[in-house]
Design a protein around this motif. Sequence first.
Motif, PDB file in Angstrom:
ATOM      1  N   TYR A 200       0.809  -1.213   0.000  1.00 38.22           N
ATOM      2  CA  TYR A 200       0.000   0.000   0.000  1.00 38.22           C
ATOM      3  C   TYR A 200       0.847   1.271   0.000  1.00 38.22           C
ATOM      4  O   TYR A 200       0.493   2.269  -0.629  1.00 38.22           O
ATOM      5  N   VAL A 201       1.941   1.226   0.716  1.00 43.96           N
ATOM      6  CA  VAL A 201       2.716   2.440   0.958  1.00 43.96           C
ATOM      7  C   VAL A 201       3.123   3.171  -0.327  1.00 43.96           C
ATOM      8  O   VAL A 201       2.998   4.401  -0.419  1.00 43.96           O
ATOM      9  N   PRO A 202       3.620   2.479  -1.373  1.00 42.77           N
ATOM     10  CA  PRO A 202       4.034   3.222  -2.571  1.00 42.77           C
ATOM     11  C   PRO A 202       2.911   4.013  -3.226  1.00 42.77           C
ATOM     12  O   PRO A 202       3.164   5.065  -3.821  1.00 42.77           O
ATOM     13  N   TRP A 203       1.669   3.521  -3.122  1.00 48.61           N
ATOM     14  CA  TRP A 203       0.569   4.307  -3.695  1.00 48.61           C
ATOM     15  C   TRP A 203       0.420   5.641  -2.972  1.00 48.61           C
ATOM     16  O   TRP A 203       0.122   6.666  -3.591  1.00 48.61           O
ATOM     17  N   LEU A 204       0.631   5.630  -1.670  1.00 42.51           N
ATOM     18  CA  LEU A 204       0.524   6.875  -0.914  1.00 42.51           C
ATOM     19  C   LEU A 204       1.689   7.809  -1.216  1.00 42.51           C
ATOM     20  O   LEU A 204       1.526   9.034  -1.235  1.00 42.51           O
ATOM     21  N   LEU A 205       2.863   7.237  -1.475  1.00 43.41           N
ATOM     22  CA  LEU A 205       4.052   8.052  -1.725  1.00 43.41           C
ATOM     23  C   LEU A 205       4.173   8.504  -3.181  1.00 43.41           C
ATOM     24  O   LEU A 205       4.575   9.639  -3.453  1.00 43.41           O
ATOM     25  N   PHE A 206       3.849   7.615  -4.107  1.00 43.28           N
ATOM     26  CA  PHE A 206       4.163   7.860  -5.520  1.00 43.28           C
ATOM     27  C   PHE A 206       2.953   7.812  -6.453  1.00 43.28           C
ATOM     28  O   PHE A 206       3.110   7.937  -7.663  1.00 43.28           O
TER      29      PHE A 206
ATOM     30  N   THR B 264       5.626   0.148  -6.351  1.00 43.03           N
ATOM     31  CA  THR B 264       6.111   1.437  -6.852  1.00 43.03           C
ATOM     32  C   THR B 264       6.028   1.476  -8.372  1.00 43.03           C
ATOM     33  O   THR B 264       5.565   2.457  -8.967  1.00 43.03           O
ATOM     34  N   LEU B 265       6.458   0.413  -9.026  1.00 45.06           N
ATOM     35  CA  LEU B 265       6.356   0.339 -10.486  1.00 45.06           C
ATOM     36  C   LEU B 265       4.901   0.285 -10.937  1.00 45.06           C
ATOM     37  O   LEU B 265       4.545   0.809 -11.996  1.00 45.06           O
ATOM     38  N   GLN B 266       4.056  -0.328 -10.126  1.00 44.52           N
ATOM     39  CA  GLN B 266       2.644  -0.448 -10.482  1.00 44.52           C
ATOM     40  C   GLN B 266       1.955   0.908 -10.542  1.00 44.52           C
ATOM     41  O   GLN B 266       0.987   1.080 -11.291  1.00 44.52           O
ATOM     42  N   THR B 267       2.426   1.888  -9.757  1.00 49.07           N
ATOM     43  CA  THR B 267       1.789   3.207  -9.794  1.00 49.07           C
ATOM     44  C   THR B 267       1.882   3.832 -11.182  1.00 49.07           C
ATOM     45  O   THR B 267       0.970   4.549 -11.604  1.00 49.07           O
ATOM     46  N   LEU B 268       2.952   3.569 -11.907  1.00 51.14           N
ATOM     47  CA  LEU B 268       3.059   4.050 -13.285  1.00 51.14           C
ATOM     48  C   LEU B 268       2.277   3.165 -14.231  1.00 51.14           C
ATOM     49  O   LEU B 268       1.545   3.645 -15.104  1.00 51.14           O
TER      50      LEU B 268
END
Length: 422
Positions: A61-67, A121-125
């Motif tokens: 979950y964290v990378p969605w909140l950050l990136f 993190t890569l999934q956010t893109l």
Amino acid sequence: MAAVEAVDSAAPTWRGGFGRLWTAAVTSRFGDALRTAALPLLAVRLTDEPLVIASVTACGYVPWLLFGLLGGALADRVDQRRAMWAVDTVRGLLVAGFALAVGLGHASIPLLLLLAFSLTTLQTLFDNASTALLPSLVDRGALSSANARLMTGQQLAGGLLAGPFVPLLLTAGVCVPFVADAGTYLVAAALVASLRVRLPQPGPRPAGGTLRGEIGAGLRALWGDRALRAVCVSTLLCNIGMGALIATLVLQVTRWLHAGDAGYAAAVTAYSAGSLAGGFAARRIARRLGRVRALLLAGTVQTSSLVLVGTVRHLGALLAGMALLGVMGMVWNVNQVTLMQQRSPASMVGRVASAFRTASTSGAPLGALLGGAVARWYGLNGPALFAAALFAFAVTSLIPARKPDVPVVAPDDGAGAGRAGC
């Protein structure tokens, strides 16, 4: 601008770009489901500390909140097709390297945390680029049907088909599910790379424009549209409620209903089966009622389902409630995503999509924490009733967006165009 109906009149053709994108998405989701199921099982072999095991999931979950917002801005700047296949190639190589480490006996909790964080993190893109790419592959009149077919295929692959494979693959070796996941990423990358699509050329960016400024423009476009703003707030409330329910469902089933592990498996299966049915119903409901009214219906039925789950102490009632939640959850998701794609200016779809996803992701972990507190202080059925209250608020917040239904923003509109009809 003349208002046009926000409901589809066509279905996407399987030949060409959409068929390849669908196959890539379903293949990748199958591999994701294998990895998602295998990671906690691997974590349990490495530690018996519940907080450490839960942190593996939290890293997703964290990378969605950050990136998340940054990923949306990048998706609007770059060639979405190239970004998708490049990201999937990198993810495939990462998971392959992880599988090798596991096979050689070098698995560790820090390595699991690093993998989960890197992949998300890569999934956010990737996810934002995928949402922005779809309108270039199908007619705007076919977006709802295309989204329904994508989500239904992914639910079938990830929700029903992948689960039974995990125990079989683990018997061949603890690294095998991760090898399979790496393979699905690389297959998906090849399929996306083979797409031949003419993407709309982004307009020139203002001199001195920055990613921060572009993110701000996307947020303003989202917040300035009454319908999108209402749907975003409603989705956040719903995700808080679902986070509370899902985090405590195993306790409700096994301790409040005394239905055991089999009852919990049946509840999860009922939800997945309902989601598949909802994928087939979503477009028909929207064509009959309109996009926003379909969301209102979905939220209302889900509210009633949660009341049923939280008040009737019988496994049959729980299964019926979970199935209805799945049906209407898919109706909600298909129409929410389609509405966002239709109303967002073509050059800002990635940024608007990232705002939606960031809001959704922030709601789920918050809901999980609140659900645990409610279960502790008010009883194991409390989270379901807490979720019902949030869904009721979500439905109420949608009512102002209905007028009489939402017109579509033309694909070449600017960030502030087409708002007068809202």
